[in-house]
Design a protein around this motif. Sequence first.
Motif, PDB file in Angstrom:
ATOM      1  N   TYR A 129       0.572 -11.155  -0.179  1.00 59.39           N
ATOM      2  CA  TYR A 129      -0.665 -10.439   0.150  1.00 59.39           C
ATOM      3  C   TYR A 129      -1.593 -11.275   1.016  1.00 59.39           C
ATOM      4  CZ  TYR A 129      -3.210 -13.216  -3.368  1.00 59.39           C
ATOM      5  OH  TYR A 129      -3.797 -14.245  -4.077  1.00 59.39           O
ATOM      6  N   ASP A 130      -2.525 -10.546   1.653  1.00 57.98           N
ATOM      7  CA  ASP A 130      -3.685 -11.123   2.331  1.00 57.98           C
ATOM      8  C   ASP A 130      -4.914 -10.478   1.695  1.00 57.98           C
ATOM      9  OD1 ASP A 130      -2.027 -12.445   4.129  1.00 57.98           O
ATOM     10  OD2 ASP A 130      -2.296 -10.967   5.721  1.00 57.98           O
ATOM     11  N   ALA A 131      -5.918 -11.276   1.376  1.00 59.77           N
ATOM     12  CA  ALA A 131      -7.166 -10.756   0.821  1.00 59.77           C
ATOM     13  C   ALA A 131      -8.311 -11.239   1.694  1.00 59.77           C
ATOM     14  CB  ALA A 131      -7.352 -11.223  -0.624  1.00 59.77           C
ATOM     15  N   TYR A 132      -9.133 -10.306   2.166  1.00 54.31           N
ATOM     16  CA  TYR A 132     -10.273 -10.605   3.022  1.00 54.31           C
ATOM     17  C   TYR A 132     -11.546 -10.382   2.209  1.00 54.31           C
ATOM     18  CZ  TYR A 132      -6.919 -10.234   6.849  1.00 54.31           C
ATOM     19  OH  TYR A 132      -5.852 -10.420   7.678  1.00 54.31           O
ATOM     20  N   MET A 133     -12.419 -11.394   2.180  1.00 58.94           N
ATOM     21  CA  MET A 133     -13.639 -11.338   1.375  1.00 58.94           C
ATOM     22  C   MET A 133     -14.874 -11.518   2.224  1.00 58.94           C
ATOM     23  SD  MET A 133     -12.801 -13.579  -1.927  1.00 58.94           S
ATOM     24  CE  MET A 133     -14.512 -13.389  -2.308  1.00 58.94           C
ATOM     25  N   SER A 134     -15.950 -10.873   1.762  1.00 56.81           N
ATOM     26  CA  SER A 134     -17.242 -10.984   2.429  1.00 56.81           C
ATOM     27  C   SER A 134     -18.274 -11.543   1.466  1.00 56.81           C
ATOM     28  CB  SER A 134     -17.684  -9.594   2.902  1.00 56.81           C
ATOM     29  OG  SER A 134     -18.994  -9.639   3.402  1.00 56.81           O
ATOM     30  N   LYS A 135     -19.232 -12.295   2.018  1.00 60.21           N
ATOM     31  CA  LYS A 135     -20.362 -12.769   1.210  1.00 60.21           C
ATOM     32  C   LYS A 135     -21.325 -11.628   0.896  1.00 60.21           C
ATOM     33  CE  LYS A 135     -20.470 -17.447   3.051  1.00 60.21           C
ATOM     34  NZ  LYS A 135     -21.296 -18.389   3.809  1.00 60.21           N
ATOM     35  N   THR A 136     -21.281 -10.558   1.670  1.00 61.37           N
ATOM     36  CA  THR A 136     -22.081  -9.375   1.357  1.00 61.37           C
ATOM     37  C   THR A 136     -21.380  -8.632   0.236  1.00 61.37           C
ATOM     38  OG1 THR A 136     -22.841  -9.202   3.637  1.00 61.37           O
ATOM     39  CG2 THR A 136     -23.111  -7.252   2.257  1.00 61.37           C
ATOM     40  N   GLY A 137     -21.986  -8.636  -0.919  1.00 62.29           N
ATOM     41  CA  GLY A 137     -21.398  -7.993  -2.087  1.00 62.29           C
ATOM     42  C   GLY A 137     -20.400  -8.858  -2.827  1.00 62.29           C
ATOM     43  N   GLY A 138     -19.944  -9.929  -2.207  1.00 55.62           N
ATOM     44  CA  GLY A 138     -18.947 -10.777  -2.848  1.00 55.62           C
ATOM     45  C   GLY A 138     -17.680 -10.006  -3.179  1.00 55.62           C
ATOM     46  N   THR A 139     -17.290  -9.082  -2.289  1.00 54.61           N
ATOM     47  CA  THR A 139     -16.152  -8.211  -2.559  1.00 54.61           C
ATOM     48  C   THR A 139     -14.958  -8.537  -1.675  1.00 54.61           C
ATOM     49  OG1 THR A 139     -16.890  -6.572  -0.955  1.00 54.61           O
ATOM     50  CG2 THR A 139     -17.641  -6.273  -3.222  1.00 54.61           C
ATOM     51  N   ILE A 140     -13.805  -8.111  -2.126  1.00 58.89           N
ATOM     52  CA  ILE A 140     -12.602  -8.138  -1.299  1.00 58.89           C
ATOM     53  C   ILE A 140     -12.579  -6.792  -0.576  1.00 58.89           C
ATOM     54  CG2 ILE A 140     -10.078  -8.167  -1.293  1.00 58.89           C
ATOM     55  CD1 ILE A 140     -10.244 -10.022  -3.751  1.00 58.89           C
ATOM     56  N   TYR A 141     -12.807  -6.815   0.735  1.00 55.85           N
ATOM     57  CA  TYR A 141     -12.916  -5.567   1.476  1.00 55.85           C
ATOM     58  C   TYR A 141     -11.601  -5.134   2.104  1.00 55.85           C
ATOM     59  CZ  TYR A 141     -13.433  -8.474   5.684  1.00 55.85           C
ATOM     60  OH  TYR A 141     -13.243  -9.391   6.688  1.00 55.85           O
ATOM     61  N   GLU A 142     -10.612  -6.027   2.113  1.00 52.76           N
ATOM     62  CA  GLU A 142      -9.272  -5.657   2.560  1.00 52.76           C
ATOM     63  C   GLU A 142      -8.273  -6.422   1.711  1.00 52.76           C
ATOM     64  OE1 GLU A 142      -6.478  -5.670   6.566  1.00 52.76           O
ATOM     65  OE2 GLU A 142      -8.661  -5.530   6.767  1.00 52.76           O
ATOM     66  N   PHE A 143      -7.314  -5.683   1.149  1.00 52.73           N
ATOM     67  CA  PHE A 143      -6.291  -6.278   0.294  1.00 52.73           C
ATOM     68  C   PHE A 143      -4.939  -5.736   0.732  1.00 52.73           C
ATOM     69  CE2 PHE A 143      -3.956  -6.400  -3.870  1.00 52.73           C
ATOM     70  CZ  PHE A 143      -3.820  -7.775  -3.905  1.00 52.73           C
ATOM     71  N   ASP A 144      -4.293  -6.473   1.631  1.00 51.74           N
ATOM     72  CA  ASP A 144      -3.016  -6.050   2.210  1.00 51.74           C
ATOM     73  C   ASP A 144      -1.870  -6.577   1.369  1.00 51.74           C
ATOM     74  OD1 ASP A 144      -4.484  -4.990   4.319  1.00 51.74           O
ATOM     75  OD2 ASP A 144      -4.311  -6.818   5.512  1.00 51.74           O
ATOM     76  N   VAL A 145      -1.099  -5.657   0.794  1.00 49.23           N
ATOM     77  CA  VAL A 145       0.114  -6.038   0.068  1.00 49.23           C
ATOM     78  C   VAL A 145       1.254  -5.859   1.061  1.00 49.23           C
ATOM     79  CG1 VAL A 145       1.602  -5.560  -1.902  1.00 49.23           C
ATOM     80  CG2 VAL A 145      -0.887  -5.378  -2.137  1.00 49.23           C
TER      81      VAL A 145
END
Length: 174
Positions: free
Chosen positions: A40-56
């Motif tokens: 997987y690839d996981a893309y995170m943002s400091k806005t919200g502290g969320t993973i906004y893209e999670f590519d399996v």
Amino acid sequence: ENLLHAEQLVREASPIPESLNSFDVNFDGKNEYVAQFALYDAYMSKTGGTIYEFDVLPSERNFADTISENKKRGLFSDFLVSEKELENFAKGQKCNILCNLTEASYNELKYDRMKKNLKLETQVQFEKKRSVKIVKEFHFTKDSIRVDYRLINTSKETLNAYFVIENNLCMQSN
């Protein structure tokens, strides 16, 4: 789907090392984080502290490709809700959220590329006199993501709310 298929083909030809990197992925002037592993690839943002893209990669799918009411998408979206509103929230009905942390700006407390850990912190104020500090620590491994939370009441007032972590997964229509 085609981009993820292409990425998987490139990785089969030339495997990449497991990594956690920080750079401006979307060219908005702010650094994001990218955890890359064979699965997987996981893309995170400091806005919200969320993973906004999670590519399996084996399924060639972005499981974070969802859009909610507030147009934000991602995994580990956090909210503070009252006891009264918790039932509505659990049913997926509209409710009055005391504090929507998907818009909160998080600061980096610790970034460890070698251990593939990231610790973020934010402090938010709600209901005039109440404030809370939230610390989120992400631990990335080859086959999992673990998130540890710490909530600290930073106000003199008693905090009476439920902390809700929402993960919306994009599933195939069938």
